[in-house]
Design an enzyme around this catalytic site. Structure first.
Site, PDB file in Angstrom:
ATOM      1  N   LYS A  22       4.747   4.182 -10.658  1.00 13.72           N
ATOM      2  CA  LYS A  22       5.537   4.237  -9.415  1.00 13.72           C
ATOM      3  C   LYS A  22       6.866   3.496  -9.577  1.00 13.72           C
ATOM      4  O   LYS A  22       7.930   4.015  -9.238  1.00 13.72           O
ATOM      5  CB  LYS A  22       4.744   3.588  -8.287  1.00 13.72           C
ATOM      6  CG  LYS A  22       5.553   3.249  -7.027  1.00 13.72           C
ATOM      7  CD  LYS A  22       4.721   2.625  -5.948  1.00 13.72           C
ATOM      8  CE  LYS A  22       4.584   1.147  -6.054  1.00 13.72           C
ATOM      9  NZ  LYS A  22       5.712   0.344  -5.523  1.00 13.72           N
ATOM     10  N   ASN A  23       6.804   2.301 -10.164  1.00 13.45           N
ATOM     11  CA  ASN A  23       8.012   1.472 -10.226  1.00 13.45           C
ATOM     12  C   ASN A  23       8.964   1.867 -11.345  1.00 13.45           C
ATOM     13  O   ASN A  23      10.026   1.259 -11.491  1.00 13.45           O
ATOM     14  CB  ASN A  23       7.636  -0.005 -10.304  1.00 13.45           C
ATOM     15  CG  ASN A  23       7.033  -0.498  -8.999  1.00 13.45           C
ATOM     16  OD1 ASN A  23       7.104   0.205  -7.982  1.00 13.45           O
ATOM     17  ND2 ASN A  23       6.418  -1.658  -9.014  1.00 13.45           N
ATOM     18  N   CYS A 115       9.126  -8.179   4.112  1.00 13.84           N
ATOM     19  CA  CYS A 115       7.844  -7.457   4.087  1.00 13.84           C
ATOM     20  C   CYS A 115       6.743  -8.518   4.071  1.00 13.84           C
ATOM     21  O   CYS A 115       7.006  -9.717   4.054  1.00 13.84           O
ATOM     22  CB  CYS A 115       7.782  -6.521   2.896  1.00 13.84           C
ATOM     23  SG  CYS A 115       7.304  -7.300   1.371  1.00 13.84           S
ATOM     24  N   ARG A 120      12.252 -11.332   0.633  1.00 19.66           N
ATOM     25  CA  ARG A 120      12.763 -10.339  -0.322  1.00 19.66           C
ATOM     26  C   ARG A 120      14.222  -9.970  -0.034  1.00 19.66           C
ATOM     27  O   ARG A 120      14.556  -8.832   0.253  1.00 19.66           O
ATOM     28  CB  ARG A 120      11.861  -9.123  -0.353  1.00 19.66           C
ATOM     29  CG  ARG A 120      10.446  -9.506  -0.742  1.00 19.66           C
ATOM     30  CD  ARG A 120       9.527  -8.359  -0.906  1.00 19.66           C
ATOM     31  NE  ARG A 120       9.833  -7.590  -2.106  1.00 19.66           N
ATOM     32  CZ  ARG A 120       9.170  -6.472  -2.422  1.00 19.66           C
ATOM     33  NH1 ARG A 120       8.228  -6.030  -1.623  1.00 19.66           N
ATOM     34  NH2 ARG A 120       9.474  -5.805  -3.508  1.00 19.66           N
ATOM     35  N   ARG A 395       0.619   4.129  -0.878  1.00 20.49           N
ATOM     36  CA  ARG A 395       1.978   3.996  -1.410  1.00 20.49           C
ATOM     37  C   ARG A 395       1.970   3.908  -2.931  1.00 20.49           C
ATOM     38  O   ARG A 395       2.944   4.254  -3.584  1.00 20.49           O
ATOM     39  CB  ARG A 395       2.632   2.727  -0.855  1.00 20.49           C
ATOM     40  CG  ARG A 395       2.690   2.681   0.645  1.00 20.49           C
ATOM     41  CD  ARG A 395       3.490   1.517   1.119  1.00 20.49           C
ATOM     42  NE  ARG A 395       4.762   1.437   0.404  1.00 20.49           N
ATOM     43  CZ  ARG A 395       5.700   0.538   0.687  1.00 20.49           C
ATOM     44  NH1 ARG A 395       5.472  -0.347   1.640  1.00 20.49           N
ATOM     45  NH2 ARG A 395       6.827   0.507   0.036  1.00 20.49           N
TER      46      ARG A 395
END
Ligand code: EPZ
Length: 416
Positions: A22-23, A115, A120, A395
């Protein structure tokens, strides 16, 4: 609202195929903004965050086709605004900022809020882009940036930031002259992005080290690329084998991306053996407690902290788990304690005293990796665990209940 219902106590056995990272996909999708012609990314996982990035790029005017084999073209890039309604659902949307500035000379991107795991901020992203000559204002919750032509510069990141490095790296590819990024993030996802940008025609050296040098070029061309496997999903399944006392052959994984996790699991008594392009993970008789300190790569990944904490809840002895990357990444502790775990938080450390067993209970997911931690605990617990708010899980883990069921887990996703 969907829940995950797990009846624990089964040893997981069999083989699992790891999905694309994903990243790695998210910055690669954003990098398409920089190119002319089609990009084809193969092995793209079907995840909530990927769907959000597709919506955002579509909103900007990029053409997007396919799913596992994803085709993206930016020849009709028309819009330079990333709206709040999309950015608020996924912080990584900020990755379009650098590419839009480099390609169009302007960008208006909603400030991502905080979050669950921390504030962040993105100050380092903005400072890096300003060093390249961007004029940046913050108005009504939006970043408004413009730059006639970005110019190469020397940039030092006060903190190693993964997406900050990726954002500025992508912008620097089309800047005039040389850019040097110091204290750059070294994560494998950064190396993957730099490799693909070079395939597109960029001139990047040093990715994977803390000093990255970029010689700006006039333009980049679309490429074809297969996404690297997800190292955090790999680590999650390694722990699934260990925590259930099972044995899992993990296929399509890059063990060289997980050195610190491998050494910690080996120290804990887990057998990890390379086997034809994968690894075989076999639980030991009794797990031993190990101390963990999360650090930027190549240190122990913060995205594996919640998962290994679940494992340490059943290990013999006392484990000290220190989180140094995010300021609030222990939200899963109170949920694990509902399952009988003995954990005390002291500042940015959690002291975990291993128990003989955990007991199933209704628990609540609070963020992506905390969700994984609760699943792992549920797989090992006696009785039934019901995990609510599992939209967090969607996610970042592709078909996780299907993969776990195939390994013998009693797990199902239920509505209501
Ligand atoms: C990336 O987030 C990952 N997300 C995260 O994965 C991961 O936990 C994190 O890197 C650390 O490895 C993606 O790649 C999409 P950072 P990122 O900027 O880039 C501070 C998951 O579960 N910081 O490396 O947002 C920040 O507050 C997610 O898949 C600033 O102070 O993380 C943090 O303390 C969760 N100013 C530290 O740096 C900035 O401008 C590292 O954050 C940027 C960051």
């Amino acid at each position: 609202m969907e829940k995950m219902v797990i009846r624990g106590g089964r040893r997981l056995k069999g083989e699992v195929l790891i999905s694309g990272a994903k990243n790695a996909v998210l910055p690669l999708m954003a990098s398409s903004i920089l190119t002319r012609g089609w990009n084809i990314f193969r092995g793209v996982p079907q995840l909530g965050d990927i769907a959000t990035m597709k919506l955002l790029l579509g909103h900007l005017g990029l053409e997007i086709e396919g799913s596992e084999d994803l085709r993206i073209r930016a020849d009709n890039l028309t819009c330079s605004e990333a709206p709040y309604k999309l950015v608020k659902t996924m912080r990584a949307s900020v990755l379009v900022l650098g590419p839009l500035l480099a390609k169009l000379g302007r960008a208006k991107v909603s400030l991502p809020g905080g979050c669950a795991i921390g504030a962040r901020p993105i100050d380092l992203h903005l400072r890096g882009l300003e060093a390249l000559g961007a004029k940046i204002n913050l108005n009504h919750g939006y970043i408004e940036a413009e730059a006639r032509k970005l110019r190469g510069s020397k940039i030092y990141f006060d903190t190693a930031t993964v997406t900050g490095t990726e954002n500025v790296l992508m912008a620097a590819c089309l800047a005039k002259g040389t850019t040097i990024l110091e204290n750059a993030a070294c994560e494998p996802e950064v190396v993957e992005l730099a490799g693909v940008l070079n395939k597109m025609g960029a001139r990047i050296e040093g990715a994977g080290t803390d000093i990255i040098t970029v010689e700006g070029v006039d333009g980049l061309e679309g490429v074809e690329h297969r996404i690297m496997p997800d190292r955090i999903e790999t680590g999650t399944f390694m722990i699934a084998a260990a925590i259930t006392g099972g044995e899992i052959k993990i296929n399509n994984c890059r063990v060289d991306h997980l050195d610190d996790l491998l050494s910690k699991l080996t120290e804990a008594g887990v057998a990890i053996v390379p086997e034809d392009k994968g690894i075989r993970v076999t639980a030991g008789d009794r797990l031993r407690s190990v101390d963990i300190k999360t650090l930027p790569y190549p240190g122990f990944p913060t995205d594996m902290q919640a998962q290994i904490m679940a494992l340490m809840c059943l290990a013999e002895g006392r484990s000290v788990i220190t989180e140094t990357v995010f300021e609030n990444r222990f939200i899963h502790v109170s949920e694990l304690k509902r399952m009988g775990a003995d954990i005390q938080i002291q500042g940015n450390s959690a002291i975990v005293r291993g128990e003989r067993k955990l007991s199933g209970a209704p628990v609540m997911a609070t963020d992506l990796r905390a969700s994984a931690s609760l699943i792992l605990a549920g797989l090992a617990a006696e009785g039934v665990t019901e995990i609510s708010r599992i939209y967090h899980l969607n996610r970042g883990y592709e078909r996780i209940e299907e993969k776990l069921s195939r390994l013998g887990a009693d797990i199902r996703r239920v509505k209501g």
